[in-house]
Scaffold this motif. Sequence first.
Motif, PDB file in Angstrom:
ATOM      1  N   GLY A  88       0.820  -1.213   0.000  1.00  0.00           N
ATOM      2  CA  GLY A  88       0.000   0.000   0.000  1.00  0.00           C
ATOM      3  C   GLY A  88       0.845   1.251   0.000  1.00  0.00           C
ATOM      4  N   GLU A  89       1.964   1.218   0.701  1.00  0.00           N
ATOM      5  CA  GLU A  89       2.876   2.366   0.727  1.00  0.00           C
ATOM      6  C   GLU A  89       3.551   2.576  -0.623  1.00  0.00           C
ATOM      7  OE1 GLU A  89       5.550   1.428   3.850  1.00  0.00           O
ATOM      8  OE2 GLU A  89       4.097   1.800   5.470  1.00  0.00           O
ATOM      9  N   PHE A  90       3.698   1.478  -1.365  1.00  0.00           N
ATOM     10  CA  PHE A  90       4.348   1.555  -2.675  1.00  0.00           C
ATOM     11  C   PHE A  90       3.414   2.138  -3.739  1.00  0.00           C
ATOM     12  CE2 PHE A  90       5.366  -0.524  -6.761  1.00  0.00           C
ATOM     13  CZ  PHE A  90       6.651  -0.054  -6.941  1.00  0.00           C
ATOM     14  N   ALA A  91       2.097   1.954  -3.558  1.00  0.00           N
ATOM     15  CA  ALA A  91       1.119   2.372  -4.570  1.00  0.00           C
ATOM     16  C   ALA A  91       1.091   3.888  -4.710  1.00  0.00           C
ATOM     17  CB  ALA A  91      -0.268   1.849  -4.209  1.00  0.00           C
ATOM     18  N   SER A  92       1.155   4.364  -5.946  1.00  0.00           N
ATOM     19  CA  SER A  92       1.084   5.803  -6.205  1.00  0.00           C
ATOM     20  C   SER A  92      -0.304   6.227  -6.673  1.00  0.00           C
ATOM     21  CB  SER A  92       2.123   6.201  -7.263  1.00  0.00           C
ATOM     22  OG  SER A  92       1.901   5.499  -8.476  1.00  0.00           O
ATOM     23  N   ASP A  93      -1.086   5.278  -7.196  1.00  0.00           N
ATOM     24  CA  ASP A  93      -2.438   5.571  -7.659  1.00  0.00           C
ATOM     25  C   ASP A  93      -3.386   5.588  -6.457  1.00  0.00           C
ATOM     26  OD1 ASP A  93      -5.244   4.621  -8.617  1.00  0.00           O
ATOM     27  OD2 ASP A  93      -4.255   5.253 -10.463  1.00  0.00           O
ATOM     28  N   THR A  94      -4.136   6.658  -6.308  1.00  0.00           N
ATOM     29  CA  THR A  94      -5.006   6.822  -5.136  1.00  0.00           C
ATOM     30  C   THR A  94      -6.030   5.699  -5.023  1.00  0.00           C
ATOM     31  OG1 THR A  94      -4.772   9.228  -5.267  1.00  0.00           O
ATOM     32  CG2 THR A  94      -6.616   8.370  -3.979  1.00  0.00           C
ATOM     33  N   ALA A  95      -6.653   5.335  -6.143  1.00  0.00           N
ATOM     34  CA  ALA A  95      -7.687   4.299  -6.105  1.00  0.00           C
ATOM     35  C   ALA A  95      -7.117   2.953  -5.668  1.00  0.00           C
ATOM     36  CB  ALA A  95      -8.349   4.174  -7.478  1.00  0.00           C
ATOM     37  N   ILE A  96      -5.942   2.606  -6.178  1.00  0.00           N
ATOM     38  CA  ILE A  96      -5.308   1.329  -5.805  1.00  0.00           C
ATOM     39  C   ILE A  96      -4.891   1.370  -4.342  1.00  0.00           C
ATOM     40  CG2 ILE A  96      -3.391  -0.237  -6.261  1.00  0.00           C
ATOM     41  CD1 ILE A  96      -5.491  -0.113  -8.497  1.00  0.00           C
ATOM     42  N   ARG A  97      -4.344   2.501  -3.904  1.00  0.00           N
ATOM     43  CA  ARG A  97      -3.918   2.633  -2.506  1.00  0.00           C
ATOM     44  C   ARG A  97      -5.112   2.493  -1.566  1.00  0.00           C
ATOM     45  NH1 ARG A  97      -1.137   6.821  -3.229  1.00  0.00           N
ATOM     46  NH2 ARG A  97      -2.630   8.400  -2.573  1.00  0.00           N
ATOM     47  N   GLU A  98      -6.250   3.091  -1.928  1.00  0.00           N
ATOM     48  CA  GLU A  98      -7.453   2.991  -1.099  1.00  0.00           C
ATOM     49  C   GLU A  98      -8.011   1.576  -1.100  1.00  0.00           C
ATOM     50  OE1 GLU A  98     -10.074   5.956  -2.618  1.00  0.00           O
ATOM     51  OE2 GLU A  98      -9.061   7.627  -1.570  1.00  0.00           O
ATOM     52  N   PHE A  99      -7.937   0.897  -2.245  1.00  0.00           N
ATOM     53  CA  PHE A  99      -8.408  -0.492  -2.326  1.00  0.00           C
ATOM     54  C   PHE A  99      -7.580  -1.389  -1.414  1.00  0.00           C
ATOM     55  CE2 PHE A  99      -8.114  -4.628  -4.718  1.00  0.00           C
ATOM     56  CZ  PHE A  99      -9.377  -5.090  -4.361  1.00  0.00           C
ATOM     57  N   ILE A 100      -6.264  -1.244  -1.469  1.00  0.00           N
ATOM     58  CA  ILE A 100      -5.379  -2.045  -0.615  1.00  0.00           C
ATOM     59  C   ILE A 100      -5.631  -1.723   0.854  1.00  0.00           C
ATOM     60  CG2 ILE A 100      -2.959  -2.388   0.048  1.00  0.00           C
ATOM     61  CD1 ILE A 100      -2.222  -2.077  -2.911  1.00  0.00           C
ATOM     62  N   SER A 101      -5.823  -0.451   1.159  1.00  0.00           N
ATOM     63  CA  SER A 101      -6.087  -0.041   2.536  1.00  0.00           C
ATOM     64  C   SER A 101      -7.390  -0.634   3.053  1.00  0.00           C
ATOM     65  CB  SER A 101      -6.134   1.484   2.625  1.00  0.00           C
ATOM     66  OG  SER A 101      -6.443   1.914   3.927  1.00  0.00           O
TER      67      SER A 101
ATOM     68  N   ILE B  20      -3.829  -5.074  -8.485  1.00  0.00           N
ATOM     69  CA  ILE B  20      -4.287  -4.065  -9.455  1.00  0.00           C
ATOM     70  C   ILE B  20      -5.301  -4.675 -10.414  1.00  0.00           C
ATOM     71  CG2 ILE B  20      -3.579  -2.614 -11.397  1.00  0.00           C
ATOM     72  CD1 ILE B  20      -0.913  -2.172  -9.932  1.00  0.00           C
ATOM     73  N   ILE B  21      -5.006  -5.875 -10.931  1.00  0.00           N
ATOM     74  CA  ILE B  21      -5.923  -6.518 -11.879  1.00  0.00           C
ATOM     75  C   ILE B  21      -7.228  -6.897 -11.193  1.00  0.00           C
ATOM     76  CG2 ILE B  21      -6.236  -8.532 -13.378  1.00  0.00           C
ATOM     77  CD1 ILE B  21      -3.281  -8.363 -14.034  1.00  0.00           C
TER      78      ILE B  21
END
Length: 294
Positions: free
Chosen positions: A104-117, A167-168
């Motif tokens: 999650g810390e590595f993700a730069s895309d907001t949507a992906i970061r929120e999904f992981i969170s 991501i997929i």
Amino acid sequence: MERPIETFRGETFFNNDLLLYVNRTSEDFNVPLHNHDFIEFTYIAEGGGFHHIGTEVHAVRNGQLFYIPIGTSHVFRPVSSDLSKHPLIVYNCVFSQRLLMKLGEFASDTAIREFISSINEGSVSSFSLFDAGDSFEKLFIQLHREFSLPREGSGDYLYILLFQLLIIVYRTKKESGFPISPTSRTYNLTAFEQLLTYLEQNLAEDLSLRGLSRISRWSERHLQRLFKQHTEQTFNRYLQSIRIRRSCELLRTTSYKISTIAEMSGYKDISSFLAVFKRNVGATPSAYRKSVSL
């Protein structure tokens, strides 16, 4: 009397500081109903059966992916105990919350970061998705191969593959859960991606822009524009490139005759195949096979 639900612990699976575990297994009736203190993705590789999850039972089949969060009780069962006739073979990828926090810390895309969170926080319920192409299958094969045959950098590579899987999964979940207007740009892009998958899965067939036009209901002119926009190649050039890529893969990984590989890649005329292959690869198929087998 019902058997109590067992809890599987991550410490049983995670070794050598690797916060991830991958296997390929044939489901049977021996594994008990269980929950776990880690997160799990399961992909149905072969056969079919049933998924007992919570108080529900769902039929499963090849091509489905399942997300099972921490604390959710579940178990997969084949159709019958005769596994030779009715197999249920799955890939399991399980990983810890600690690993998910790192990704999650590595993700730069907001949507992906929120999904992981949201997964990490436990706010995403269990769900299943169908692999419309073969994106899930390819990733699980790669995950299993890298986990089973570790080399230098395998830990980092496994984490990268898991990040790609997340991501997929996010994209597929979004596309499945939120219908998009057929006139929108997003719909066009998604449908075009499915068309590219269709090409890759049917390379041995007689493929043409006219045939794709009938399948997609887009005009040949519009299809040609989409190929130029999203692949930066014409349809014919793109088709040729993926056919040559497939032939290279078969030359590396099989012992098939070159004439057979030509047919499997979509070339009915061996002379045409040899000429196109040498022009694109810079060597004959025989020379290429010899060079990659050294």
